[in-house]
Scaffold this motif. Structure first.
Motif, PDB file in Angstrom:
ATOM      1  N   ALA A   1     -16.154  52.943  31.599  1.00  0.00           N
ATOM      2  CA  ALA A   1     -15.198  52.815  30.644  1.00  0.00           C
ATOM      3  C   ALA A   1     -15.566  52.755  29.314  1.00  0.00           C
ATOM      4  O   ALA A   1     -16.983  52.905  29.095  1.00  0.00           O
ATOM      5  N   PRO A   2     -14.836  53.382  28.390  1.00  0.00           N
ATOM      6  CA  PRO A   2     -15.130  53.754  26.925  1.00  0.00           C
ATOM      7  C   PRO A   2     -15.757  52.414  26.511  1.00  0.00           C
ATOM      8  O   PRO A   2     -15.396  51.345  26.903  1.00  0.00           O
ATOM      9  N   ALA A   3     -16.989  52.594  25.469  1.00  0.00           N
ATOM     10  CA  ALA A   3     -17.587  51.199  24.873  1.00  0.00           C
ATOM     11  C   ALA A   3     -16.811  50.205  24.341  1.00  0.00           C
ATOM     12  O   ALA A   3     -16.961  49.255  24.557  1.00  0.00           O
ATOM     13  N   SER A   4     -15.551  50.865  23.772  1.00  0.00           N
ATOM     14  CA  SER A   4     -14.679  49.893  23.099  1.00  0.00           C
ATOM     15  C   SER A   4     -13.977  48.680  23.858  1.00  0.00           C
ATOM     16  O   SER A   4     -13.835  47.741  23.780  1.00  0.00           O
ATOM     17  N   SER A   5     -13.595  49.358  25.216  1.00  0.00           N
ATOM     18  CA  SER A   5     -12.856  48.433  26.217  1.00  0.00           C
ATOM     19  C   SER A   5     -13.735  47.982  27.060  1.00  0.00           C
ATOM     20  O   SER A   5     -13.392  46.873  27.541  1.00  0.00           O
ATOM     21  N   SER A   6     -14.978  48.270  27.486  1.00  0.00           N
ATOM     22  CA  SER A   6     -16.014  47.822  28.365  1.00  0.00           C
ATOM     23  C   SER A   6     -16.469  46.394  27.679  1.00  0.00           C
ATOM     24  O   SER A   6     -16.649  45.431  28.787  1.00  0.00           O
ATOM     25  N   SER A   7     -16.464  46.320  26.357  1.00  0.00           N
ATOM     26  CA  SER A   7     -16.877  44.914  25.842  1.00  0.00           C
ATOM     27  C   SER A   7     -15.810  44.046  25.946  1.00  0.00           C
ATOM     28  O   SER A   7     -16.160  42.950  26.246  1.00  0.00           O
ATOM     29  N   LYS A   8     -14.678  44.410  25.998  1.00  0.00           N
ATOM     30  CA  LYS A   8     -13.467  43.592  25.852  1.00  0.00           C
ATOM     31  C   LYS A   8     -13.359  43.071  27.444  1.00  0.00           C
ATOM     32  O   LYS A   8     -13.150  42.081  27.879  1.00  0.00           O
ATOM     33  N   LEU A   9     -13.616  43.865  28.479  1.00  0.00           N
ATOM     34  CA  LEU A   9     -13.368  43.727  29.872  1.00  0.00           C
ATOM     35  C   LEU A   9     -14.515  42.847  30.416  1.00  0.00           C
ATOM     36  O   LEU A   9     -14.187  41.967  31.249  1.00  0.00           O
ATOM     37  N   ALA A  10     -15.652  42.731  29.715  1.00  0.00           N
ATOM     38  CA  ALA A  10     -16.610  41.821  30.176  1.00  0.00           C
ATOM     39  C   ALA A  10     -16.122  40.355  29.826  1.00  0.00           C
ATOM     40  O   ALA A  10     -16.660  39.216  30.500  1.00  0.00           O
ATOM     41  N   ASP A  11     -15.397  40.061  28.982  1.00  0.00           N
ATOM     42  CA  ASP A  11     -14.902  38.684  28.842  1.00  0.00           C
ATOM     43  C   ASP A  11     -13.868  38.304  29.709  1.00  0.00           C
ATOM     44  O   ASP A  11     -13.570  37.265  29.617  1.00  0.00           O
ATOM     45  N   LEU A  12     -13.231  38.993  30.558  1.00  0.00           N
ATOM     46  CA  LEU A  12     -12.115  38.785  31.354  1.00  0.00           C
ATOM     47  C   LEU A  12     -12.523  38.232  32.637  1.00  0.00           C
ATOM     48  O   LEU A  12     -13.723  38.358  32.984  1.00  0.00           O
ATOM     49  N   SER A  13     -11.707  37.293  33.272  1.00  0.00           N
ATOM     50  CA  SER A  13     -11.925  36.517  34.465  1.00  0.00           C
ATOM     51  C   SER A  13     -11.668  37.800  35.538  1.00  0.00           C
ATOM     52  O   SER A  13     -11.021  38.650  35.148  1.00  0.00           O
ATOM     53  N   LYS A  14     -12.274  37.629  36.801  1.00  0.00           N
ATOM     54  CA  LYS A  14     -11.963  38.418  37.667  1.00  0.00           C
ATOM     55  C   LYS A  14     -10.780  38.693  38.059  1.00  0.00           C
ATOM     56  O   LYS A  14     -10.005  39.874  38.177  1.00  0.00           O
ATOM     57  N   LYS A  15      -9.747  37.935  37.773  1.00  0.00           N
ATOM     58  CA  LYS A  15      -8.305  37.912  38.097  1.00  0.00           C
ATOM     59  C   LYS A  15      -7.811  38.706  37.161  1.00  0.00           C
ATOM     60  O   LYS A  15      -6.810  39.698  37.199  1.00  0.00           O
ATOM     61  N   GLU A  16      -8.062  38.451  35.816  1.00  0.00           N
ATOM     62  CA  GLU A  16      -7.464  39.096  34.600  1.00  0.00           C
ATOM     63  C   GLU A  16      -7.990  40.601  34.728  1.00  0.00           C
ATOM     64  O   GLU A  16      -7.232  41.378  34.495  1.00  0.00           O
ATOM     65  N   LEU A  17      -9.155  40.634  35.098  1.00  0.00           N
ATOM     66  CA  LEU A  17      -9.926  42.167  35.307  1.00  0.00           C
ATOM     67  C   LEU A  17      -9.300  42.780  36.459  1.00  0.00           C
ATOM     68  O   LEU A  17      -8.951  44.145  36.348  1.00  0.00           O
ATOM     69  N   TYR A  18      -8.911  42.225  37.406  1.00  0.00           N
ATOM     70  CA  TYR A  18      -8.073  42.796  38.567  1.00  0.00           C
ATOM     71  C   TYR A  18      -6.847  43.469  38.062  1.00  0.00           C
ATOM     72  O   TYR A  18      -6.378  44.639  38.260  1.00  0.00           O
ATOM     73  N   PHE A  19      -5.938  42.600  37.523  1.00  0.00           N
ATOM     74  CA  PHE A  19      -4.522  42.988  36.866  1.00  0.00           C
ATOM     75  C   PHE A  19      -4.659  44.050  35.910  1.00  0.00           C
ATOM     76  O   PHE A  19      -3.988  44.781  35.838  1.00  0.00           O
ATOM     77  N   HIS A  20      -5.870  43.829  35.106  1.00  0.00           N
ATOM     78  CA  HIS A  20      -5.974  44.923  34.017  1.00  0.00           C
ATOM     79  C   HIS A  20      -6.174  46.126  34.613  1.00  0.00           C
ATOM     80  O   HIS A  20      -5.662  47.373  34.177  1.00  0.00           O
ATOM     81  N   HIS A  21      -7.071  46.357  35.689  1.00  0.00           N
ATOM     82  CA  HIS A  21      -7.362  47.707  36.260  1.00  0.00           C
ATOM     83  C   HIS A  21      -6.261  48.063  37.183  1.00  0.00           C
ATOM     84  O   HIS A  21      -5.936  49.273  37.281  1.00  0.00           O
ATOM     85  N   CYS A  22      -5.202  47.424  37.670  1.00  0.00           N
ATOM     86  CA  CYS A  22      -3.981  47.897  38.282  1.00  0.00           C
ATOM     87  C   CYS A  22      -3.123  48.570  37.298  1.00  0.00           C
ATOM     88  O   CYS A  22      -2.557  49.371  37.508  1.00  0.00           O
ATOM     89  N   ASN A  23      -3.213  48.011  35.963  1.00  0.00           N
ATOM     90  CA  ASN A  23      -2.381  48.586  35.077  1.00  0.00           C
ATOM     91  C   ASN A  23      -2.958  49.501  34.025  1.00  0.00           C
ATOM     92  O   ASN A  23      -2.038  50.322  33.386  1.00  0.00           O
TER      93      ASN A  23
END
Length: 98
Positions: free
Chosen positions: A59-81
């Motif tokens: 993922a682009p650097a700007s979004s990958s740092s934000k993704l690292a802070d998400l729970s696995k559930k939040e990450l799952y739904f983020h990637h679905c959308n």
């Protein structure tokens, strides 16, 4: 007797991990103990693709740092959308099975 009081959270999470994302969300409505188990990273890590860390690193650097802070559930739904383009524009998107 409430089954969620008999089994520890880790055991409930292990059982829920064999279900689907939809069933995990539904089981979170049963009780507070089920909610804690169903929302755990142990459950949602199993719903992510095995190479999710590699996908995140693409993922682009700007979004990958934000993704690292998400729970696995939040990450799952983020990637679905929010699909991620990797490897010459190939789209990687998790399919939401709700």
């Amino acid at each position: 007797m409430d089954i969620s009081e008999v089994f520890p959270e880790e055991c409930l999470a292990h059982i829920i991990s064999f279900t689907s994302p939809r069933d995990a969300c539904r089981s979170a409505l049963v009780s507070r103990n089920f909610q804690l188990a169903a929302d755990s990273d142990a459950v949602w890590k199993g719903f992510l693709p095995p190479n999710y860390a590699e996908i995140m690193s693409s993922a682009p650097a700007s979004s990958s740092s934000k993704l690292a802070d998400l729970s696995k559930k939040e990450l799952y739904f983020h990637h679905c959308n929010n699909p991620i383009l990797i490897n010459d524009g190939i789209m990687v998107r998790m399919i939401l099975h709700l």
